[in-house]
Scaffold this active site. Structure first.
Site, PDB file in Angstrom:
ATOM      1  N   SER A 237      27.444  26.739  34.145  1.00 23.28           N
ATOM      2  CA  SER A 237      27.786  27.031  35.742  1.00 23.28           C
ATOM      3  C   SER A 237      28.994  27.640  35.555  1.00 23.28           C
ATOM      4  O   SER A 237      28.973  28.851  35.253  1.00 23.28           O
ATOM      5  CB  SER A 237      28.021  25.550  36.157  1.00 23.28           C
ATOM      6  OG  SER A 237      28.264  25.758  37.728  1.00 23.28           O
ATOM      7  N   ASP A 341      17.634  26.260  42.364  1.00 18.29           N
ATOM      8  CA  ASP A 341      19.100  26.645  42.083  1.00 18.29           C
ATOM      9  C   ASP A 341      19.665  27.900  43.143  1.00 18.29           C
ATOM     10  O   ASP A 341      19.022  29.036  42.974  1.00 18.29           O
ATOM     11  CB  ASP A 341      19.628  26.711  40.880  1.00 18.29           C
ATOM     12  CG  ASP A 341      21.140  27.073  40.549  1.00 18.29           C
ATOM     13  OD1 ASP A 341      21.742  27.085  41.612  1.00 18.29           O
ATOM     14  OD2 ASP A 341      21.477  27.429  39.608  1.00 18.29           O
ATOM     15  N   HIS A 371      20.421  22.771  39.637  1.00 17.94           N
ATOM     16  CA  HIS A 371      21.591  23.194  39.126  1.00 17.94           C
ATOM     17  C   HIS A 371      22.291  22.229  37.969  1.00 17.94           C
ATOM     18  O   HIS A 371      22.275  21.061  38.581  1.00 17.94           O
ATOM     19  CB  HIS A 371      22.709  23.635  40.146  1.00 17.94           C
ATOM     20  CG  HIS A 371      23.963  24.492  39.472  1.00 17.94           C
ATOM     21  ND1 HIS A 371      23.765  25.832  39.231  1.00 17.94           N
ATOM     22  CD2 HIS A 371      25.290  24.060  39.431  1.00 17.94           C
ATOM     23  CE1 HIS A 371      24.897  26.184  38.914  1.00 17.94           C
ATOM     24  NE2 HIS A 371      25.726  25.062  38.834  1.00 17.94           N
TER      25      HIS A 371
END
Length: 409
Positions: A237, A341, A371
């Site tokens: 991320s 996502d 995600h």
């Protein structure tokens, strides 16, 4: 589509995350308070679950770990994961140290592997084998998460075991206490610290791993087992943004990181964004766990008010003013994306730009995923999470294996 349980969990997750970000924004004390705190900062939140380090090889996964605070002037820390030797080394008389056996004497380097009856040159060479180094940056929107969180610890152990590599998980400083570029600078500092350990290991030591100036102590796990010529950066991320930045620095100023050589990077659902919305940013703006509005709030906590822009080089790797080396100089880059996502399109676009200049930049797209599907605690034991880690290991071994390209274990 994700199941009903995931959808319900996602609703509560988003509510708690937004409340946390709003609380951090309210408690930030403005730019002046952030500026006062940036020097030391915090690298973990007190309300987040952490896993203790275990310097002995775990019976569950055969991976040892330990924490180090590597910068006395800040909260920057690392958690190092060291795997046991693979089965073929047991036939050479090597085995992991058992928990019941005494540790090495104080001041002696911890070697991790105990040689037994190593008599042949081949066995002696294997006893000195070097492991690739994976530098891992956790996720959390720059404002939460840590190198020692329970989920990150489990993920790093999985990577260390599958890749047979030393994993250095970076506990970088969090926002809003330490805004941009603190987390990015911490990533560069850790890579230079690893390079320093490799250099010290090659120097003639003066008593107990101290350099010739009597100052820096060598970290024995990296010094004894790490191979700086086979380094991979892996970001999760927002950690992918940090990994990409550090990789660019290593490409641009390679001599500052000698003898480190970044041979590849892995960007797992990178936290990319931009001022012009992509198709997925429009279609999936209210997607599971991390919706777009909440993530923009995280960016506001990370970037100062004067710097805030969705096309900031930290946010948009394809921004016109991103600077750094040309994309054709970047190392092989694996990108992992999730079907549900909203950040996926920009990650794909970055990968496509790399491929246009002949960089090996495949994309792994996982169906029915969200995600952080491979790193969030609630998903770690799912088949998709395990398959993702295995796929990353297979690709990574193309560049870290001493025997050339490997597509199997």
């Amino acid at each position: 589509m994700p199941g009903v349980g995931v959808k319900i969990y996602s609703v509560f997750f988003k509510l708690l995350l937004r409340h946390k970000l709003q609380s951090l924004a309210a408690a930030g004390g403005g730019e002046a308070a952030a500026a006062d705190a940036v020097a030391f900062g915090v690298s973990c939140r007190s309300d987040e679950a952490t896993a203790p380090s275990n310097p002995t090889f775990s019976a569950a996964d055969g991976v040892a770990s330990k924490d180090l605070h590597i910068d006395p002037n800040s909260s920057l820390s690392v958690r190092i994961f060291l795997p046991t030797p693979p089965p073929h080394l047991h036939s050479l008389g090597l085995r992991p140290r058992r928990a019941s056996e005494p540790p090495p004497a104080t001041g002696a380097p911890y070697r991790g592997y105990l040689p037994h009856a190593v008599s042949s040159p081949r066995a002696a060479a294997s006893a000195r084998r070097r492991l690739p180094i994976v530098v891992q940056f956790h996720g959390g929107g720059f404002v939460s998460g840590s190198s020692s969180s329970a989920a990150n610890d489990a993920f790093c152990r999985r990577v260390a075991k599958l890749c047979d590599a030393i994993v250095v998980a970076v506990g970088y400083r969090l926002a809003p206490e330490s805004r941009y570029p603190a987390a990015f600078d911490d990533g560069v500092r850790v890579l230079r610290w690893i390079a320093k350990q490799a250099n010290l290991a090659m120097m003639s030591k003066v008593g107990g791993g101290v350099d010739t100036f009597g100052a820096s102590t060598v970290e024995p796990w990296i010094a004894a087992h790490g191979d700086p010529a086979r380094c991979v950066l892996l970001g999760v991320s927002c950690g992918a943004n940090i990994a990409n930045f550090v990789t660019r620095k290593a490409v641009e100023d390679g001599k500052l990181f000698d003898p480190i050589k970044v041979v590849a990077q892995v960007l797992m659902y990178p936290f990319f964004i931009g001022s012009v919305p992509t198709h997925s940013e429009i279609r999936l703006a209210n997607s599971y766990f991390y919706d777009k509005s909440t993530c923009i709030l995280a960016w506001r906590l990370f970037l100062s008010e004067k710097e805030f822009s969705l096309d900031h080089p930290a946010a948009n790797p394809l921004a016109p003013d991103r600077g750094g080396p040309p994309l054709k100089c970047m190392p092989p880059t694996l990108t992992v994306i999730a079907e549900h996502d909203w950040m996926r399109d920009r990650a794909i676009a970055y990968s496509e730009e790399l491929r246009k200049v002949n960089v090996d930049a495949p994309v792994l797209d996982y169906k029915d995923t969200v995600h952080e599907f491979a790193t969030l605690d609630v998903f770690l034991k799912t088949p998709q999470a395990q398959a993702c880690a295995e796929d990353i290991a297979i690709w990574m071994k193309k560049y870290i294996s001493l025997r050339g390209h490997e597509f199997s274990y």
